[in-house]
Design a protein around this motif. Sequence first.
Motif, PDB file in Angstrom:
ATOM      1  N   UNK A 137       6.413  22.232 -18.704  1.00 49.64           N
ATOM      2  CA  UNK A 137       6.986  21.118 -18.169  1.00 49.64           C
ATOM      3  C   UNK A 137       7.318  20.020 -19.054  1.00 49.64           C
ATOM      4  N   UNK A 138       6.551  19.865 -20.170  1.00 50.44           N
ATOM      5  CA  UNK A 138       6.806  18.527 -21.008  1.00 50.44           C
ATOM      6  C   UNK A 138       7.962  19.107 -21.759  1.00 50.44           C
ATOM      7  N   UNK A 139       8.069  20.303 -22.196  1.00 51.02           N
ATOM      8  CA  UNK A 139       9.618  20.353 -22.849  1.00 51.02           C
ATOM      9  C   UNK A 139      10.698  20.346 -21.755  1.00 51.02           C
ATOM     10  N   UNK A 140      10.641  20.796 -20.572  1.00 53.42           N
ATOM     11  CA  UNK A 140      11.793  20.741 -19.626  1.00 53.42           C
ATOM     12  C   UNK A 140      12.162  19.294 -19.517  1.00 53.42           C
ATOM     13  N   UNK A 141      11.240  18.390 -19.264  1.00 49.24           N
ATOM     14  CA  UNK A 141      11.327  16.731 -19.603  1.00 49.24           C
ATOM     15  C   UNK A 141      11.904  16.190 -20.423  1.00 49.24           C
ATOM     16  N   UNK A 142      11.420  16.799 -21.514  1.00 47.82           N
ATOM     17  CA  UNK A 142      12.093  16.472 -22.917  1.00 47.82           C
ATOM     18  C   UNK A 142      13.726  16.827 -22.842  1.00 47.82           C
ATOM     19  N   UNK A 143      13.969  17.833 -22.272  1.00 50.73           N
ATOM     20  CA  UNK A 143      15.357  18.164 -22.274  1.00 50.73           C
ATOM     21  C   UNK A 143      16.232  17.559 -21.468  1.00 50.73           C
ATOM     22  N   UNK A 144      15.821  17.433 -20.075  1.00 54.30           N
ATOM     23  CA  UNK A 144      16.622  16.573 -19.416  1.00 54.30           C
ATOM     24  C   UNK A 144      16.672  14.860 -19.691  1.00 54.30           C
ATOM     25  N   UNK A 145      15.826  14.405 -20.370  1.00 53.01           N
ATOM     26  CA  UNK A 145      15.819  13.003 -21.090  1.00 53.01           C
ATOM     27  C   UNK A 145      16.733  13.014 -22.095  1.00 53.01           C
ATOM     28  N   UNK A 146      16.710  14.210 -22.986  1.00 59.82           N
ATOM     29  CA  UNK A 146      17.678  14.175 -24.009  1.00 59.82           C
ATOM     30  C   UNK A 146      19.035  14.131 -23.635  1.00 59.82           C
ATOM     31  N   UNK A 147      19.379  14.965 -22.771  1.00 64.86           N
ATOM     32  CA  UNK A 147      20.772  15.349 -22.199  1.00 64.86           C
ATOM     33  C   UNK A 147      21.257  13.922 -21.837  1.00 64.86           C
ATOM     34  N   UNK A 148      20.453  13.132 -21.008  1.00 66.29           N
ATOM     35  CA  UNK A 148      20.975  12.052 -20.711  1.00 66.29           C
ATOM     36  C   UNK A 148      21.287  10.917 -21.839  1.00 66.29           C
TER      37      UNK A 148
END
Length: 286
Positions: A137-148
């Motif tokens: 969950x933490x890595x998924x949130x980091x991914x969507x934050x990073x993309x944005x």
Amino acid sequence: MKILRFVAAALPAFGFAAPASAYWEFGHQTVARIAYANVAPRTQAAIRKLLAETPRLDTPECPATTIEGASTWADCVKPLKGPDGKSRFGYAYNWHFQDVNICQPFTLEEACKDGNCVSAQITRDVAILKNRRAPAKERAQALVFLIHFVGDLHQPLHAGEKNDKGGNDVAAVYGSYSPKRFNLHSIWDGTLAERAITSGPSLVRRYPAAEKRRIAAGTVTDWSRESWQVAHDVVYASALNGDPCAPSPAKVTLDEATIERIVPVARLEVERGGLRLAKLLDEALG
């Protein structure tokens, strides 16, 4: 055009009072699609796997299971509130930008105090993605934050400004288009971004390796300085008759000749954002 219709409908509602108004859907989606087209196949697989985990973020109003949805998730969740009525993601507000004055020497020290800015958060998100032991969950949130956030960093008014909320306080006319509350920030977020992206061949393609290396060279700090310089040399200079540090009038006008001149710059910023995001994703997930 889609974004122009969106502008007319959304400007009165949004008001553009805050510098965190981001690259609107089209800009962010294009940055993300460029990145996805240019990462290694192994990285693409890792991205898909993590995006499949995004329902764990419990934001059904803001689905992020596709690269396009992921690119706008960080904006979509801004108004979401928890059971206590408080903002669920208010802590991330300052992660969308960094207020570095274009009329002072470049430094991130004040703008990123306590690490509370877009470039610092990009670095943190990459570190989380590299940590294979971090919860999914933490890595998924980091991914969507990073993309944005990589998209945000390459919208110059998220990297440089002159005490005007990233151009939000500067009323503006775009050619003959001047809806109520239109401003310099919204031009670079929306109308100009769409025109730039749709001018010329598609930006969403597989780039030659040498071109990718050239455009994606440098660090997040280097990219911050470059975007800040674009804000100085192009955004404000084009709006203020060549003197970016002159006092801003009540309203600025970008005529058609000016728009034609700055379209290639806006286009290059989207391209840079996509290829640099690809670089970070390959480093973190490839």
